[in-house]
Design a protein around this motif. Structure first.
Motif, PDB file in Angstrom:
ATOM      1  N   HIS A 104      58.204   1.210  38.069  1.00  0.00           N
ATOM      2  CA  HIS A 104      58.983   0.253  37.276  1.00  0.00           C
ATOM      3  C   HIS A 104      58.297  -0.031  35.948  1.00  0.00           C
ATOM      4  O   HIS A 104      58.925  -0.019  34.879  1.00  0.00           O
ATOM      5  N   LEU A 105      57.009  -0.302  35.998  1.00  0.00           N
ATOM      6  CA  LEU A 105      56.263  -0.647  34.780  1.00  0.00           C
ATOM      7  C   LEU A 105      56.261   0.521  33.793  1.00  0.00           C
ATOM      8  O   LEU A 105      56.414   0.315  32.585  1.00  0.00           O
ATOM      9  N   SER A 106      56.097   1.739  34.299  1.00  0.00           N
ATOM     10  CA  SER A 106      56.048   2.907  33.402  1.00  0.00           C
ATOM     11  C   SER A 106      57.383   3.119  32.699  1.00  0.00           C
ATOM     12  O   SER A 106      57.423   3.590  31.557  1.00  0.00           O
ATOM     13  N   GLN A 107      58.479   2.782  33.364  1.00  0.00           N
ATOM     14  CA  GLN A 107      59.797   2.941  32.751  1.00  0.00           C
ATOM     15  C   GLN A 107      60.056   1.889  31.680  1.00  0.00           C
ATOM     16  O   GLN A 107      60.831   2.118  30.749  1.00  0.00           O
ATOM     17  N   MET A 108      59.408   0.731  31.799  1.00  0.00           N
ATOM     18  CA  MET A 108      59.588  -0.333  30.814  1.00  0.00           C
ATOM     19  C   MET A 108      58.679  -0.174  29.598  1.00  0.00           C
ATOM     20  O   MET A 108      59.017  -0.631  28.516  1.00  0.00           O
ATOM     21  N   ARG A 109      57.520   0.458  29.774  1.00  0.00           N
ATOM     22  CA  ARG A 109      56.540   0.539  28.691  1.00  0.00           C
ATOM     23  C   ARG A 109      57.132   1.188  27.452  1.00  0.00           C
ATOM     24  O   ARG A 109      57.709   2.267  27.494  1.00  0.00           O
ATOM     25  N   GLY A 110      56.936   0.521  26.322  1.00  0.00           N
ATOM     26  CA  GLY A 110      57.412   1.045  25.049  1.00  0.00           C
ATOM     27  C   GLY A 110      58.856   0.747  24.760  1.00  0.00           C
ATOM     28  O   GLY A 110      59.332   0.986  23.650  1.00  0.00           O
ATOM     29  N   GLY A 111      59.579   0.224  25.733  1.00  0.00           N
ATOM     30  CA  GLY A 111      61.000  -0.053  25.543  1.00  0.00           C
ATOM     31  C   GLY A 111      61.259  -1.462  25.036  1.00  0.00           C
ATOM     32  O   GLY A 111      60.360  -2.290  24.954  1.00  0.00           O
ATOM     33  N   THR A 112      62.496  -1.732  24.725  1.00  0.00           N
ATOM     34  CA  THR A 112      62.878  -3.041  24.207  1.00  0.00           C
ATOM     35  C   THR A 112      63.144  -4.025  25.341  1.00  0.00           C
ATOM     36  O   THR A 112      63.310  -3.651  26.507  1.00  0.00           O
TER      37      THR A 112
ATOM     38  N   SER B 166      65.706  -5.425  30.491  1.00  0.00           N
ATOM     39  CA  SER B 166      66.623  -6.332  31.194  1.00  0.00           C
ATOM     40  C   SER B 166      67.675  -5.543  31.967  1.00  0.00           C
ATOM     41  O   SER B 166      68.005  -5.871  33.120  1.00  0.00           O
ATOM     42  N   LYS B 167      68.193  -4.486  31.340  1.00  0.00           N
ATOM     43  CA  LYS B 167      69.187  -3.652  32.011  1.00  0.00           C
ATOM     44  C   LYS B 167      68.576  -2.903  33.200  1.00  0.00           C
ATOM     45  O   LYS B 167      69.232  -2.714  34.233  1.00  0.00           O
ATOM     46  N   LEU B 168      67.326  -2.484  33.049  1.00  0.00           N
ATOM     47  CA  LEU B 168      66.654  -1.821  34.157  1.00  0.00           C
ATOM     48  C   LEU B 168      66.488  -2.772  35.343  1.00  0.00           C
ATOM     49  O   LEU B 168      66.691  -2.387  36.498  1.00  0.00           O
ATOM     50  N   PHE B 169      66.127  -4.027  35.055  1.00  0.00           N
ATOM     51  CA  PHE B 169      66.004  -5.025  36.126  1.00  0.00           C
ATOM     52  C   PHE B 169      67.337  -5.210  36.843  1.00  0.00           C
ATOM     53  O   PHE B 169      67.384  -5.319  38.074  1.00  0.00           O
ATOM     54  N   GLU B 170      68.404  -5.263  36.084  1.00  0.00           N
ATOM     55  CA  GLU B 170      69.732  -5.422  36.671  1.00  0.00           C
ATOM     56  C   GLU B 170      70.033  -4.262  37.622  1.00  0.00           C
ATOM     57  O   GLU B 170      70.578  -4.467  38.730  1.00  0.00           O
ATOM     58  N   LYS B 171      69.654  -3.069  37.194  1.00  0.00           N
ATOM     59  CA  LYS B 171      69.884  -1.871  38.009  1.00  0.00           C
ATOM     60  C   LYS B 171      69.000  -1.868  39.252  1.00  0.00           C
ATOM     61  O   LYS B 171      69.466  -1.586  40.360  1.00  0.00           O
ATOM     62  N   TRP B 172      67.713  -2.176  39.056  1.00  0.00           N
ATOM     63  CA  TRP B 172      66.764  -2.097  40.165  1.00  0.00           C
ATOM     64  C   TRP B 172      66.991  -3.172  41.225  1.00  0.00           C
ATOM     65  O   TRP B 172      66.854  -2.927  42.405  1.00  0.00           O
ATOM     66  N   PHE B 173      67.314  -4.391  40.774  1.00  0.00           N
ATOM     67  CA  PHE B 173      67.348  -5.538  41.692  1.00  0.00           C
ATOM     68  C   PHE B 173      68.748  -6.115  41.892  1.00  0.00           C
ATOM     69  O   PHE B 173      68.889  -7.193  42.467  1.00  0.00           O
ATOM     70  N   ASP B 174      69.755  -5.417  41.408  1.00  0.00           N
ATOM     71  CA  ASP B 174      71.152  -5.827  41.616  1.00  0.00           C
ATOM     72  C   ASP B 174      71.419  -7.273  41.192  1.00  0.00           C
ATOM     73  O   ASP B 174      72.186  -7.996  41.839  1.00  0.00           O
ATOM     74  N   GLY B 175      70.760  -7.681  40.116  1.00  0.00           N
ATOM     75  CA  GLY B 175      70.992  -9.018  39.580  1.00  0.00           C
ATOM     76  C   GLY B 175      70.296 -10.136  40.334  1.00  0.00           C
ATOM     77  O   GLY B 175      70.474 -11.313  40.007  1.00  0.00           O
ATOM     78  N   ALA B 176      69.476  -9.797  41.344  1.00  0.00           N
ATOM     79  CA  ALA B 176      68.828 -10.823  42.169  1.00  0.00           C
ATOM     80  C   ALA B 176      67.547 -11.372  41.544  1.00  0.00           C
ATOM     81  O   ALA B 176      67.025 -12.390  42.006  1.00  0.00           O
ATOM     82  N   VAL B 177      67.030 -10.709  40.508  1.00  0.00           N
ATOM     83  CA  VAL B 177      65.792 -11.150  39.859  1.00  0.00           C
ATOM     84  C   VAL B 177      66.089 -11.514  38.406  1.00  0.00           C
ATOM     85  O   VAL B 177      66.698 -10.722  37.675  1.00  0.00           O
ATOM     86  N   ASP B 178      65.663 -12.701  37.995  1.00  0.00           N
ATOM     87  CA  ASP B 178      65.877 -13.187  36.629  1.00  0.00           C
ATOM     88  C   ASP B 178      64.829 -12.563  35.707  1.00  0.00           C
ATOM     89  O   ASP B 178      63.676 -12.994  35.671  1.00  0.00           O
ATOM     90  N   TYR B 179      65.246 -11.527  34.968  1.00  0.00           N
ATOM     91  CA  TYR B 179      64.310 -10.816  34.082  1.00  0.00           C
ATOM     92  C   TYR B 179      63.689 -11.760  33.061  1.00  0.00           C
ATOM     93  O   TYR B 179      62.471 -11.709  32.818  1.00  0.00           O
TER      94      TYR B 179
END
Length: 224
Positions: A40-48, A53-66
């Motif tokens: 997860h962290l490697s996919q976020m590094r360097g990104g906006t 936020s969109k990755l969190f939505e995908k990974w956690f189905d909206g259950a985690v407040d990014y």
């Protein structure tokens, strides 16, 4: 091909701040009760922020407040830096001094917002070495899109193919290659695995190792 300008990423490349972000996200995951892996962290590094936020939505189905998690991470990082200062990556000042002495302009292209990035530059004493800069809140598309690097090259008044871009993340190195520039990975938390190597013209252990390539780039580098 002569290298006429160098473009730096910031977090994990100039400053050892990716480790602080990782620790901050680990604190957030403990407090909020979710699991965040190295993948997860490697996919976020360097990104906006928007991309993560969109990755969190995908990974956690909206259950985690990014946004809540990011606030915890950011507070952790800020408190550390206020107490200990901005941690510099090995070879940074050596390379910046080399570029200044050889009149090679340097730009910073970071996904971090300008208000925070410029504060880090001032605290670290590197502002006088920076010719131009582009921050995450000044572009419409974040890495791995090349917009931020193309904008930095434009500010430097240098064609991308004459720029060397230094990056430490998968998103960043993909953006560098897409910009049509020389791409150099200086690994930090993300190693130069097989997935990344096709996007790298160079891989350097630390920033000081970039200097020999700049000295002999005419004979050592092939056109990207």
């Amino acid at each position: 091909m002569k290298i006429n300008a160098v473009i730096f990423d910031m977090d994990g490349l100039m400053f050892d701040t990716e480790r602080l972000m990782k620790a901050g996200w680990e604190k957030a995951s403990r407090e909020m009760g979710f699991t965040l892996t190295e993948y997860h962290l490697s996919q976020m590094r360097g990104g906006t922020r928007e991309r993560s936020s969109k990755l969190f939505e995908k990974w956690f189905d909206g259950a985690v407040d990014y946004d809540r998690g990011r606030a915890i991470r950011t507070q952790y990082q800020r408190e550390y830096i206020e107490k200990h200062g901005v941690p510099l990556k090995k070879g940074l000042m050596e390379l910046l001094t080399y570029l200044k002495d050889h009149r090679i302009p340097a730009a910073v292209a970071t996904s971090t917002a300008r208000s925070e990035a410029s504060r880090y530059w001032d605290m670290a004493g590197v502002t006088p070495y920076i010719t131009a800069s582009v921050c995450g809140d000044e572009v419409t598309k974040g890495k791995p899109d090349p917009e931020i690097f193309l904008t930095a090259a434009e500010k430097l008044q240098t064609p991308p193919k004459q720029c060397l871009i230094l990056e430490d993340s998968l998103n960043g190195i993909r953006a560098a290659k897409a910009a049509g520039a020389w791409s150099c990975m200086v690994p930090d938390l993300t190693p130069a695995v097989d997935e990344i190597r096709p996007f790298c013209d160079l891989i350097c252990e630390d920033l000081s190792r970039v200097i020999p390539y700049l000295d002999s780039c005419g004979s050592s580098l092939q056109s990207p």
